[in-house]
Design a protein around this motif. Structure first.
Motif, PDB file in Angstrom:
ATOM      1  N   LYS A 136       0.843  -1.200   0.000  1.00 46.50           N
ATOM      2  CA  LYS A 136       0.000   0.000   0.000  1.00 46.50           C
ATOM      3  C   LYS A 136       0.874   1.245   0.000  1.00 46.50           C
ATOM      4  O   LYS A 136       0.639   2.195  -0.764  1.00 46.50           O
ATOM      5  CB  LYS A 136      -0.920  -0.004   1.218  1.00 46.50           C
ATOM      6  CG  LYS A 136      -1.817   1.226   1.351  1.00 46.50           C
ATOM      7  CD  LYS A 136      -2.738   1.089   2.565  1.00 46.50           C
ATOM      8  CE  LYS A 136      -3.687   2.291   2.678  1.00 46.50           C
ATOM      9  NZ  LYS A 136      -2.957   3.544   3.006  1.00 46.50           N
ATOM     10  N   GLY A 155       2.783   5.555  -7.307  1.00 51.51           N
ATOM     11  CA  GLY A 155       1.660   5.786  -8.199  1.00 51.51           C
ATOM     12  C   GLY A 155       1.337   4.614  -9.089  1.00 51.51           C
ATOM     13  O   GLY A 155       0.599   4.740 -10.064  1.00 51.51           O
ATOM     14  N   ARG A 170       2.524   1.613  -3.440  1.00 51.71           N
ATOM     15  CA  ARG A 170       1.566   2.035  -4.471  1.00 51.71           C
ATOM     16  C   ARG A 170       1.305   3.539  -4.381  1.00 51.71           C
ATOM     17  O   ARG A 170       1.284   4.246  -5.388  1.00 51.71           O
ATOM     18  CB  ARG A 170       0.254   1.257  -4.328  1.00 51.71           C
ATOM     19  CG  ARG A 170      -0.766   1.541  -5.432  1.00 51.71           C
ATOM     20  CD  ARG A 170      -2.066   0.778  -5.179  1.00 51.71           C
ATOM     21  NE  ARG A 170      -1.833  -0.635  -5.024  1.00 51.71           N
ATOM     22  CZ  ARG A 170      -1.990  -1.296  -3.876  1.00 51.71           C
ATOM     23  NH1 ARG A 170      -2.398  -0.648  -2.793  1.00 51.71           N
ATOM     24  NH2 ARG A 170      -1.774  -2.584  -3.820  1.00 51.71           N
ATOM     25  N   GLU A 171       1.129   4.019  -3.154  1.00 55.55           N
ATOM     26  CA  GLU A 171       0.876   5.451  -2.966  1.00 55.55           C
ATOM     27  C   GLU A 171       2.107   6.276  -3.300  1.00 55.55           C
ATOM     28  O   GLU A 171       2.003   7.385  -3.827  1.00 55.55           O
ATOM     29  CB  GLU A 171       0.436   5.695  -1.524  1.00 55.55           C
ATOM     30  CG  GLU A 171      -0.930   5.103  -1.220  1.00 55.55           C
ATOM     31  CD  GLU A 171      -1.272   5.148   0.259  1.00 55.55           C
ATOM     32  OE1 GLU A 171      -0.382   5.530   1.062  1.00 55.55           O
ATOM     33  OE2 GLU A 171      -2.421   4.801   0.616  1.00 55.55           O
ATOM     34  N   TRP A 172       3.274   5.740  -2.993  1.00 57.44           N
ATOM     35  CA  TRP A 172       4.526   6.474  -3.240  1.00 57.44           C
ATOM     36  C   TRP A 172       4.858   6.529  -4.727  1.00 57.44           C
ATOM     37  O   TRP A 172       5.209   7.580  -5.259  1.00 57.44           O
ATOM     38  CB  TRP A 172       5.654   5.795  -2.466  1.00 57.44           C
ATOM     39  CG  TRP A 172       7.014   6.314  -2.776  1.00 57.44           C
ATOM     40  CD1 TRP A 172       7.527   7.532  -2.442  1.00 57.44           C
ATOM     41  CD2 TRP A 172       8.041   5.621  -3.488  1.00 57.44           C
ATOM     42  NE1 TRP A 172       8.822   7.646  -2.901  1.00 57.44           N
ATOM     43  CE2 TRP A 172       9.159   6.488  -3.547  1.00 57.44           C
ATOM     44  CE3 TRP A 172       8.126   4.361  -4.074  1.00 57.44           C
ATOM     45  CZ2 TRP A 172      10.351   6.122  -4.173  1.00 57.44           C
ATOM     46  CZ3 TRP A 172       9.313   3.993  -4.689  1.00 57.44           C
ATOM     47  CH2 TRP A 172      10.405   4.878  -4.734  1.00 57.44           C
TER      48      TRP A 172
END
Length: 258
Positions: free
Chosen positions: A62, A69, A65-67
């Motif tokens: 998670k 993109g 993914r956020e870091w």
């Protein structure tokens, strides 16, 4: 005395942005990385460097993914890459391991730590205080990601009496030495194996051989000058330097892989 040592792959990092691996370079590229363990057969028992990835990678992936993109950086581990199955290929179990060296303190080195019920567990002294018991939150990563609660519980309860803190230059057993490097993390140490012919070093101060060959610090460094100092130190003392995450390790050092 060192009888023999082996390397094994314990997981995959997918691809990461180029500047994470090569400081201020390759902004338009992605670089694949992998994770490894080292098993060393010594007169003082088996030494294991790293215990593989944590069992639940949800929080880590998670964060990635956020870091990034995307899911290009996703951590994965195959069943035969789990540390108990790696050891099984050598006809060993976790109870056969006498010494576990953790470097750096991250979720890809501590995942199987609670399987080792008899081993002494070694950390960098300064890394222990800065990466493990430091009450301040990490500015880089959630502690539940890089040191999950089940690992913390194991360390501070069941394994407490088996923890050994190493000085910046120290010996694990005869023939296996460590050198604190910093660079990547405060808990990062190079592990130096003194074979009968030469010294082989494993270091996370270099992610790939290119870091060492071209003297390029890693991009995700807490101190790039510590990277350069580590390369100089290890070049002077080692015939072989194994970068911790190079996917080409399985080719470049194939004689040691299981």
């Amino acid at each position: 005395m060192i009888r023999r040592f082996w390397l094994a792959k314990v997981g995959d990092h997918g691809e990461v942005p180029g500047p994470e691996v090569y400081w201020m370079r390759d902004f338009d590229k992605w670089v694949r990385l992998s994770f490894y363990t080292m098993i060393i057969d010594t007169d003082d028992g088996y030494v294991l460097v790293g215990t593989g990835l944590v069992r639940d990678l949800t929080l880590r992936n998670k964060f990635l993914r956020e870091w990034a993109g995307s899911d290009r950086c996703r951590f994965t581990v195959k069943d035969d890459e789990r540390i108990e199955n790696v050891l099984r290929r050598l006809k060993l179990t976790p109870d056969d391991v006498a010494h576990v060296v953790i470097t750096p303190v991250q979720d890809y080195t501590v995942g199987g730590l609670d399987l080792f019920k008899k081993a002494k567990i070694y950390f960098s002294r300064r890394g222990w205080f800065e990466d493990v018991v430091n009450p301040k939150p990490s500015p880089f990563l959630n502690r539940d990601v890089y040191l999950p609660k089940y690992v913390r519980d194991y360390l501070f309860e069941e394994a407490w009496g088996r923890i050994v803190l190493l000085n910046d230059e120290d010996e694990v057993v005869n023939g296996v030495n460590v050198k604190w490097t910093g660079c990547h993390h405060r808990s990062s140490m190079a592990v130096m194996v003194n074979t009968k012919d030469y010294v082989v070093s494993l270091t996370d101060s270099a992610f790939t051989l290119r870091n060492i060959r071209e003297n390029i610090p890693i991009g995700i460094a807490e101190d790039i000058y510590e990277c350069l100092n580590a390369y100089e130190y290890l070049r002077a003392r080692s015939r072989v330097i194994i970068p911790a995450y190079d996917p080409d390790n399985v080719v470049n050092f194939r004689e040691w892989f299981i």
